[in-house]
Write an enzyme that holds these catalytic residues in place. Structure first.
Site, mmCIF file in Angstrom:
data_model
loop_
_atom_site.group_PDB
_atom_site.id
_atom_site.type_symbol
_atom_site.label_atom_id
_atom_site.label_comp_id
_atom_site.label_asym_id
_atom_site.label_seq_id
_atom_site.Cartn_x
_atom_site.Cartn_y
_atom_site.Cartn_z
ATOM 1 N N ASP A 72 -7.656 21.612 -10.027
ATOM 2 C CA ASP A 72 -7.851 20.466 -10.879
ATOM 3 C C ASP A 72 -7.339 20.981 -12.222
ATOM 4 O OD1 ASP A 72 -9.006 18.602 -12.585
ATOM 5 O OD2 ASP A 72 -10.797 18.359 -11.482
ATOM 6 N N LYS A 101 -7.986 10.349 -17.392
ATOM 7 C CA LYS A 101 -8.246 11.087 -18.594
ATOM 8 C C LYS A 101 -7.023 11.195 -19.627
ATOM 9 C CE LYS A 101 -12.235 11.584 -16.665
ATOM 10 N NZ LYS A 101 -12.751 12.637 -15.929
ATOM 11 N N TYR A 116 -16.329 20.243 -11.432
ATOM 12 C CA TYR A 116 -16.853 19.064 -11.849
ATOM 13 C C TYR A 116 -18.064 18.501 -10.705
ATOM 14 C CZ TYR A 116 -15.887 13.860 -12.264
ATOM 15 O OH TYR A 116 -16.147 12.565 -12.648
ATOM 16 N N ARG A 120 0.996 -0.925 0.060
ATOM 17 C CA ARG A 120 0.159 -0.040 0.103
ATOM 18 C C ARG A 120 0.803 1.183 -0.062
ATOM 19 N NH1 ARG A 120 -1.528 1.670 4.790
ATOM 20 N NH2 ARG A 120 -2.232 -0.275 5.638
HETATM 21 C C1 PLP Z 1 -13.140 12.746 -14.603
HETATM 22 C C2 PLP Z 1 -12.662 14.026 -14.007
HETATM 23 C C3 PLP Z 1 -12.317 13.991 -12.546
HETATM 24 C C4 PLP Z 1 -12.681 12.689 -11.786
HETATM 25 O O1 PLP Z 1 -11.639 11.611 -12.297
HETATM 26 P P1 PLP Z 1 -12.117 10.095 -11.920
HETATM 27 O O2 PLP Z 1 -10.737 9.457 -12.172
HETATM 28 O O3 PLP Z 1 -13.060 9.765 -12.813
HETATM 29 O O4 PLP Z 1 -12.384 9.949 -10.522
HETATM 30 C C5 PLP Z 1 -12.016 15.261 -11.924
HETATM 31 N N1 PLP Z 1 -12.045 16.223 -12.498
HETATM 32 C C6 PLP Z 1 -12.222 16.457 -13.932
HETATM 33 C C7 PLP Z 1 -12.159 17.637 -14.420
HETATM 34 C C8 PLP Z 1 -12.705 15.198 -14.579
HETATM 35 O O5 PLP Z 1 -13.113 15.315 -15.813
#
Ligand code: PLP
Length: 391
Positions: free
Chosen positions: A183, A208, A111, A58
């Site tokens: 973010d 992403k 988000y 972990r």
């Molecule tokens: C998809 C997304 C997230 C979250 O990511 P996950 O891996 O799906 O938890 C956070 N911020 C933005 C801008 C996103 O598009």
């Protein structure tokens, strides 16, 4: 040397070479998947050693440290921790900086799951959560109180793509000791450097662009020197870790991140411009277009664009939308983005926004422009618009 991050090597070189140790890994180019929970110690001295090492599944392994090294270098951070998803990286960052009694300001363009975590969990823990206008850093000053401890920034905003004035927000936050979490999933560390502009913690939905192939869930949180220790401690205490298989996929995806981002940036900008002014299109919301209301901030603080943007179409009945999206040839509908394949999603910011109601008329779509031939993408969109207008 990159003046913004202090890196002496270009991001392309970092992406190609950092986090790989062929000398350690028997000559293998990529850091292999080190899958395991138990790590064995041959002697009492080894067991009790305080030297940095891997001691339990972990708390890290060569597969995870490969990605940590990469993201830390790219973001110009003091360090990075890995999470099983982007959302868990967001919740980790917020739990790191907030205590009961504190106030959190979240951009109204965040988000939606970030909002749900803030409203549904942080509120329960005694944090007051308020939303602010992503386009009004001046109004933000009036919202700060002596209890405000953190500002959450997402630039551009999910679905609506406002670019936030991060240096202006940092100028408000720094003298008051308020921390800033950003973010940065859309631009990636290739095109935007929040830590250099005053942020404390940067998160990525690695799911992403980092993974880039729609086949793993992944998240990262990188902090400056002020916050890294607290981030790391909170990560350990929460028991977060990313699967070694997913770390491998993220590291592999990132080797081509610069190439993919260059294509995504050029294509999303080209197609957004091509859509602008077409019959049935009311507005295209893409920060790289001069028509975008925050284009000047984008041009100042970003060096390229992400793959996703939004389009507002003239209002038409649901059947017209169904005819449009059900008949796509290349585009498909899905809740994600960042892969090599194009996606289109009908979206409803009017159901999410609370501080600044979203009132623009029309049907709204979010497009992720993939790596298909640009002319093929345009042809698919042109016939989609024709179906929309004919139904
Ligand atoms: C998809 C997304 C997230 C979250 O990511 P996950 O891996 O799906 O938890 C956070 N911020 C933005 C801008 C996103 O598009």
């Amino acid at each position: 040397m990159d003046e913004k991050t202090g890196n002496t090597q270009s991001p392309q070189t970092i992406l190609t070479h950092v986090g790989r140790h062929p000398e350690r890994d028997r000559g293998y180019v990529n850091t292999p998947v080190y899958r395991g929970s138990t790590i064995l110690f041959p002697t009492l001295d080894a067991l009790e050693s305080t030297e940095p090492r891997f001691d339990y599944g972990r708390t890290g392994n060569p597969s995870s440290s490969a990605v940590e090294e990469l993201v830390t270098e790219l973001e110009g951070a003091a360090g990075t921790v890995l999470c099983p998803s982007g959302l868990s990286a967001i919740s980790l960052a917020l739990l790191t900086v907030l205590n009961a009694g504190d106030e959190l300001l979240v951009t109204d363009s965040a988000y939606q799951p970030t909002r749900r975590f803030s409203d549904g969990v942080l509120s329960r823990l005694g944090v007051t959560v308020r939303y602010y206008d992503p386009r009004q850093p001046v109004g933000l000053a009036d919202m700060l109180t002596d209890k405000t401890r953190a500002i959450f920034v997402e630039s551009p905003g999910s679905l609506t793509f406002e670019i936030q004035d991060l240096p202006a927000i940092a100028a408000l936050a720094a003298p008051r000791g308020i921390s800033i979490i950003v973010d940065n999933s859309w631009a990636t560390p290739l095109y935007h450097h929040p830590l250099a502009l005053g942020a404390d913690i940067v998160i990525h939905a690695g799911t992403k662009m980092f993974v880039g192939h729609s086949d793993a869930m992944f998240g990262t949180a990188s902090a400056n020197a002020k916050w890294f220790k607290a981030l790391k401690d909170t990560h350990v205490r929460l028991g977060l870790c990313a699967s070694p298989d997913d770390c491998f996929l993220a590291a592999r995806g990132m080797r081509t991140l610069a190439l993919r981002m260059k294509e995504h940036s050029a294509r999303s900008t080209e197609i957004a411009g091509w859509l602008e002014g077409r019959e049935g299109v009311r507005r295209v919301i893409h920060p790289a277009l001069p028509s975008h209301p925050d284009h000047a901030i984008f041009a100042r603080d970003f060096s390229g664009a992400g793959s996703v943007f939004s389009v507002l179409l003239d209002a038409r009945p649901r059947a017209a939308l169904a005819a449009m999206v059900d008949g796509f040839g290349l585009f498909a509908m899905g809740w994600s983005w960042g892969g090599y394949e194009s996606l289109c999603l009908p979206i409803h910011p009017e159901k999410i926004r609370t501080f600044v109601p979203w009132t623009e008329a029309g049907v709204m779509l979010r497009l992720h422009i993939g790596l298909e031939g640009v002319d093929d993408i345009k042809a698919d969109l042109a016939s989609a618009l024709a179906r929309y207008l004919a139904s």
